[in-house]
Write a protein that holds these residues in place. Structure first.
Motif, PDB file in Angstrom:
ATOM      1  N   SER A 279      12.659  -4.813 -17.258  1.00  0.00           N
ATOM      2  CA  SER A 279      11.510  -5.651 -17.642  1.00  0.00           C
ATOM      3  C   SER A 279      11.852  -6.555 -18.820  1.00  0.00           C
ATOM      4  CB  SER A 279      10.309  -4.775 -18.005  1.00  0.00           C
ATOM      5  OG  SER A 279       9.597  -4.399 -16.857  1.00  0.00           O
TER       6      SER A 279
ATOM      7  N   SER B 121      11.333 -10.219 -17.422  1.00  0.00           N
ATOM      8  CA  SER B 121      10.048 -10.718 -17.922  1.00  0.00           C
ATOM      9  C   SER B 121      10.286 -11.782 -18.984  1.00  0.00           C
ATOM     10  CB  SER B 121       9.204  -9.577 -18.491  1.00  0.00           C
ATOM     11  OG  SER B 121       8.830  -8.660 -17.495  1.00  0.00           O
TER      12      SER B 121
ATOM     13  N   ILE C  88       9.337 -15.465 -17.189  1.00  0.00           N
ATOM     14  CA  ILE C  88       7.920 -15.820 -17.367  1.00  0.00           C
ATOM     15  C   ILE C  88       7.766 -17.244 -17.903  1.00  0.00           C
ATOM     16  CG2 ILE C  88       5.846 -15.340 -18.732  1.00  0.00           C
ATOM     17  CD1 ILE C  88       6.297 -12.374 -18.246  1.00  0.00           C
TER      18      ILE C  88
ATOM     19  N   TYR D   1       3.848 -10.790 -22.965  1.00  0.00           N
ATOM     20  CA  TYR D   1       3.930 -11.212 -21.570  1.00  0.00           C
ATOM     21  C   TYR D   1       2.547 -11.563 -21.020  1.00  0.00           C
ATOM     22  CZ  TYR D   1       8.397  -8.670 -22.009  1.00  0.00           C
ATOM     23  OH  TYR D   1       9.620  -8.215 -22.431  1.00  0.00           O
TER      24      TYR D   1
ATOM     25  N   PHE E  65       5.527  -8.993 -13.040  1.00  0.00           N
ATOM     26  CA  PHE E  65       5.751  -8.792 -14.481  1.00  0.00           C
ATOM     27  C   PHE E  65       4.420  -8.665 -15.224  1.00  0.00           C
ATOM     28  CE2 PHE E  65       9.663 -11.705 -13.763  1.00  0.00           C
ATOM     29  CZ  PHE E  65      10.363 -10.648 -13.214  1.00  0.00           C
TER      30      PHE E  65
ATOM     31  N   THR F 109       2.980  -5.239 -14.510  1.00  0.00           N
ATOM     32  CA  THR F 109       3.800  -4.244 -15.202  1.00  0.00           C
ATOM     33  C   THR F 109       3.445  -4.175 -16.682  1.00  0.00           C
ATOM     34  OG1 THR F 109       5.642  -4.591 -13.669  1.00  0.00           O
ATOM     35  CG2 THR F 109       6.167  -3.594 -15.797  1.00  0.00           C
ATOM     36  N   ALA F 110       3.246  -5.335 -17.297  1.00  0.00           N
ATOM     37  CA  ALA F 110       2.884  -5.371 -18.723  1.00  0.00           C
ATOM     38  C   ALA F 110       1.527  -4.709 -18.961  1.00  0.00           C
ATOM     39  CB  ALA F 110       2.873  -6.816 -19.214  1.00  0.00           C
TER      40      ALA F 110
ATOM     41  N   PRO G 228       8.483  -4.604 -11.266  1.00  0.00           N
ATOM     42  CA  PRO G 228       9.238  -5.852 -11.461  1.00  0.00           C
ATOM     43  C   PRO G 228      10.188  -6.157 -10.311  1.00  0.00           C
ATOM     44  CG  PRO G 228       9.229  -4.557 -13.471  1.00  0.00           C
ATOM     45  CD  PRO G 228       8.646  -3.688 -12.406  1.00  0.00           C
TER      46      PRO G 228
END
Length: 609
Positions: free
Chosen positions: A116, A120, A124, A209, A233, A236-237, A304
């Motif tokens: 990540s 990420s 991003i 993120y 992402f 996931t965050a 991810p």
């Protein structure tokens, strides 16, 4: 002020900052060590993750040697491991420490921070058309908290009393009583301190993120036009932000039990015949706290890669991703359900059977959104004009591993079966396939695919193919036999099993698994050589070598801090316009207006500008 005005205001402000930076020559330390550029920070996470993967893989090779050759002596290890090897044999407590540290390193330091933290950070801002993360300073702090956690965890390996030895789940009472065994002392204290710093790193990154995705999307980029990588992402965050504080609280309470005489997790304990004063605590409470993070953590690791694999498959199959909205919905479903299935890890803890049936039902339900994703990946590949790059091979193998490991997950989701299989190698094989190996394959796919954008050069494809085929064969040769011996009752976490006549028939199979594991680990050095060599000597990349649609490929080959030298790109379409009938090429980048693609516009797109 309208949203357009706000966007323009941001652009003017950021481009003013870029202009200022152009007149400020950064030192090496400012540019590469304490950098606030998201691309440099991503590389820092990647290099740290590779370092930890080598350490974790070496540990697994050591304890597999013990399991595969229990009667052999390894005198060549004595100069390396000192007192932890006696007469060529691993010390039993050190064996448990290797298992503990291997799990901790792989799950948290490689597949959470390394995966990540790398993708990420790197993708991003590039894929949403932003100059950088919302807070470059917070982003820098995220890496340095992780680096500090890494230093402490690494140092703990070399303690006189040994590293933490309570298993990677650090269940009390072994983890709560410093006097329980040597690995419960300073090594466990450092483990807890390291994990506290690691969690702070993840929370800082997660806030960044989420904020960046919500606030810094370029003009025209609605949530419905985001690449699936960004969706994965982003979710996931959110998972990390909600789940990691629970593990932080568990670690804090464990420190209180260890150092301040509290009894959150201890009750009626005897050590060497002496009764301790602890009363009223519950070790099962720690299990609940740990697995409330632990099961979302499975998806913090794997989510991810869902996005990475979706992007690579669509790009290399030259087809639009099948079921874009269904993919988003399935990821949302998985993210939600991951919070309410944690106790399926605790079927053997003596929980009420009715409660166990509730968690069993919810566990089986989570297979539905997972299956949706698998069907969509297969439908995207089906009849595609496939370009078999190393990234595509790793992505296809990811789908294979996810199916194989997922099927065994359905078996373990049944509480009656899990009680029989929980302490066997069947469980080890299951989570190494569906989470460990699959996540590694997704990570490799991401590195091979975005390496040209990271370093401006191409990795060697032939070495990539060698790396893939040995690794792919090795993973199945390791973990498929483990399912078999697990069903036969072969126990996990045993230092040696030669004293049990029942398991002597599995001697050859255990040796086979060990040889396959060592060969598969050795194959990773093909990747390591390819990675390092290509950074300096690889073939120079073009701006868009894979002919992809997403915004990162509209930047220069080696983008500077700020990503785009001119104005930020404007987005007009979704990221998966591949092989569109009537288009002169088989891809249309997101920043190409519909007015320039009249021959390929669908009826509803003819009204767009």
């Amino acid at each position: 002020m309208s949203s357009t005005d706000i966007s323009l205001h941001k652009d003017v402000h950021l481009e003013h900052d870029d202009h200022h930076d152009d007149h400020h020559d950064q030192s090496f330390i400012e540019k590469y060590i304490f950098s606030q550029d998201h691309k440099v920070i991503a590389k820092q996470f990647l290099f740290a993750g590779i370092f930890w993967a080598i350490i974790g893989g070496t540990m697994s090779s050591l304890f597999r040697m013990q399991l595969g050759f229990p009667e052999a002596t390894f005198t060549f290890l004595e100069p390396l491991l000192g007192k932890w090897v006696e007469g060529g044999k691993l010390n039993p407590e050190f064996y448990l420490a290797l298992v503990t540290m291997h799990g901790t390193i792989m799950v948290f330091f490689v597949l959470t921070a390394g995966l990540s933290g790398t993708f990420s950070n790197f993708l991003i801002p590039l894929q949403i058309g932003a100059r950088d993360m919302a807070s470059g300073f917070m982003n820098m702090l995220s890496f340095w908290f992780f680096f500090l956690a890494s230093i402490i965890m690494f140092y703990s390996i070399f303690l006189e009393t040994g590293p933490a030895s309570g298993g990677w789940t650090v269940y009390p009472p072994l983890s709560a009583l410093p006097q329980a065994m040597s690995g419960s002392g300073a090594g466990m204290t450092m483990w807890l301190v390291s994990m506290a710093l690691f969690i702070i790193s993840q929370l800082l990154g997660g806030v960044n993120y989420i904020t960046t995705v919500i606030n810094l999307r370029t003009r025209g980029l609605s949530m419905a036009k985001l690449p699936l990588t960004i969706w994965s992402f982003f979710l996931t965050a959110i998972l990390g932000l909600l789940a990691f504080p629970v593990l932080f609280s568990a670690a804090l309470l464990l420190i209180f039990d260890r150092s301040f005489g509290t009894s959150f997790f201890l009750s009626d304990i005897y050590v060497a015949g002496e009764a301790l004063t602890n009363t009223g605590g519950s070790p099962v409470l720690f299990q609940h706290l740990f697995w409330f993070l632990g099961h979302p953590e499975v998806y913090i690791v794997i989510l991810p890669t869902f996005g990475i694999v979706s992007e690579v498959i669509a790009t290399c199959a030259r087809k639009p991703i099948f079921g874009y909205r269904a993919m988003i919905g399935s990821m949302l479903g998985i993210a939600l359900l991951s919070f309410i299935v944690w106790a399926h890890h605790m079927f053997v803890s003596g929980m009420n059977p009715f409660l166990g049936s509730v968690f069993m039902f919810l566990t089986l339900i989570i297979a539905v959104p997972s299956a949706v994703k698998v069907f969509n990946w297969i439908a995207t590949i089906w009849r595609g004009n496939i370009n078999f790059t190393p990234a595509m091979l790793f992505s296809i193998a990811f789908v294979s591993l996810f199916i194989s490991g997922g099927v065994t997950g359905i078996i373990l989701g049944n509480s009656a079966l899990d009680i029989q299989l929980h302490d066997t190698y069947f469980v080890v094989a299951h989570f190494h396939l569906v989470m460990g190996s699959a996540a590694f394959f997704g990570m490799f796919a991401g590195v091979y695919h975005w390496f040209p954008k990271m370093f401006g050069r191409m990795m060697d494809e032939k070495l990539g193919y060698i790396h893939f085929w040995i690794t792919f064969a090795g993973v199945y040769l390791i973990f498929m036999p483990m399912h078999y011996i697990g069903i036969a009752g072969f126990p996990r976490r045993y230092y040696t099993w030669t004293g049990f006549d029942t398991f002597s028939t599995f001697m050859n199979l255990n040796t086979f698994i060990t040889v396959a594991a060592i060969v598969a680990f050795a194959a990773q050095f093909f990747f390591l050589f390819n990675f390092v060599y290509s950074i300096f000597r690889g073939r120079r990349a073009t701006e868009n070598p894979w002919k992809s649609n997403t915004l990162e490929w509209t930047t220069p080959v080696n983008p500077g801090h700020g990503n785009w030298p001119g104005p930020l790109p404007v987005v007009y379409r979704w990221p998966y316009d591949y092989s569109k009938p009537g288009a002169p090429e088989d891809f249309i980048p997101q920043n190409v207006p519909f007015s320039q693609t009249q021959s390929s516009n669908l009826p509803y797109e003819r009204d767009f500008e």
